[in-house]
Design an enzyme around this catalytic site. Structure first.
Site, PDB file in Angstrom:
ATOM      1  N   GLU A 122       0.821  -1.211   0.000  1.00 31.66           N
ATOM      2  CA  GLU A 122       0.000   0.000   0.000  1.00 31.66           C
ATOM      3  C   GLU A 122       0.858   1.265   0.000  1.00 31.66           C
ATOM      4  O   GLU A 122       0.554   2.242  -0.704  1.00 31.66           O
ATOM      5  CB  GLU A 122      -0.939  -0.020   1.203  1.00 31.66           C
ATOM      6  CG  GLU A 122      -1.995  -1.116   1.086  1.00 31.66           C
ATOM      7  CD  GLU A 122      -2.863  -1.246   2.323  1.00 31.66           C
ATOM      8  OE1 GLU A 122      -4.103  -1.192   2.190  1.00 31.66           O
ATOM      9  OE2 GLU A 122      -2.305  -1.415   3.425  1.00 31.66           O
ATOM     10  N   GLU A 142      -4.780  -9.550   3.568  1.00 30.31           N
ATOM     11  CA  GLU A 142      -5.637  -9.291   4.724  1.00 30.31           C
ATOM     12  C   GLU A 142      -6.812 -10.247   4.854  1.00 30.31           C
ATOM     13  O   GLU A 142      -7.322 -10.467   5.959  1.00 30.31           O
ATOM     14  CB  GLU A 142      -6.148  -7.849   4.686  1.00 30.31           C
ATOM     15  CG  GLU A 142      -5.097  -6.794   4.997  1.00 30.31           C
ATOM     16  CD  GLU A 142      -4.218  -6.436   3.798  1.00 30.31           C
ATOM     17  OE1 GLU A 142      -3.326  -5.575   3.957  1.00 30.31           O
ATOM     18  OE2 GLU A 142      -4.421  -7.013   2.709  1.00 30.31           O
TER      19      GLU A 142
END
Length: 268
Positions: A122, A142
């Site tokens: 990210e 995730e």
């Protein structure tokens, strides 16, 4: 010669798991994730990274910022336990902190080798350029934790590669190679692992050769119009073009072109 950066903000007196060096002669700052062996990013580091980007953005000695990881991996992601320990209010700031490279007016390069997972991916996606190697593996894992990416990963990725590929990466926690990332338009370049630093150095030198004013304008325009209507994007482009038309750098660029010499841009 690069020196350890010092910051006036007391919150940056001791950096948590990363270092910052400044090479004023090369107009370059390096942020290096340094928590071996996988450079896990703590909750505190996310806050500090935002503050560091904001400080470097104001530092007139710096034109280009490079984000890298020490050792074989960029980052395997965040400190998993930190999510359970952090308050909901703190967690709500995660995406804002990790978006700091995108808000920074200066070009930011991510040097990605080895694992580039979770918040590491990210953070890289928020940079302007990503240079990958044959060892690079990108992932947003995730879902394996019963979560979704929380720092802009799925949103930025979908803009770059579309919903189908993003679902494949996010919903399956699927890893992709540096070559796949380059083929899909995620990575700007792919080089041999041993050539990563050399490729980063070359890109820094290339970017420094351009007008800093035009560079800042281009970055902001492209970021601001990424989700705009075409007509709106063209209108904003015209306004930016008109503004640069009156700059000293544009005049210098035109004169240098006709005089067949390298331009000497000053950022005005």
């Amino acid at each position: 010669m690069a020196e350890q950066a010092t910051f006036q903000d007391p919150r940056l007196a001791e950096l948590d798991g990363f270092t910052v060096t400044i090479d004023a002669a090369r107009q370059r700052a390096d942020i290096t994730l340094d928590r071996p062996p996988y450079n896990v990013v703590s909750m505190l580091a996310r806050d500090q990274l935002r503050l560091v980007f904001e400080a470097l953005d104001k530092d007139d000695r710096i034109r280009i910022i490079v984000v890298a990881g020490k050792g074989e991996h960029f980052s395997s992601g965040g400190n998993i336990k930190g999510f359970l320990e952090a308050s909901p209010e703190h967690v709500s700031h995660l995406a804002w902190n990790i978006a700091a490279p995108a808000r920074c007016s200066k070009p930011v390069i991510a040097a990605n080798r080895g694992y580039c997972f979770g918040v590491g991916f990210e953070l890289s996606l928020a940079c302007d350029f990503r240079i990958a190697t044959e060892t690079t593996r990108y992932a947003l894992p995730e879902q394996k934790l019963g979560q979704i990416p929380g720092s802009g990963g799925s949103a930025r990725l979908q803009k770059m590669v579309g919903v189908t590929r993003t679902k494949n990466i996010v919903m399956r926690s699927k890893r992709i190679t540096g070559q796949e990332a380059y083929d899909w338009g995620i990575a700007s370049e792919i080089v041999a692992d041993a050539d990563l630093e050399k490729a980063v150095d070359a890109l820094v030198e290339e970017l420094i050769g351009f007008s800093p004013l035009a560079q800042r304008t281009a970055k902001k325009l492209l970021n601001d119009t990424d989700d705009a209507l075409l007509s709106t994007a063209i209108e904003l482009e015209g306004h930016c073009y008109s503004r640069l038309r009156t700059s000293e750098d544009f005049r210098e660029g035109v004169l240098a072109f006709h005089e067949k010499r390298a331009p000497a841009f000053v950022g005005r």
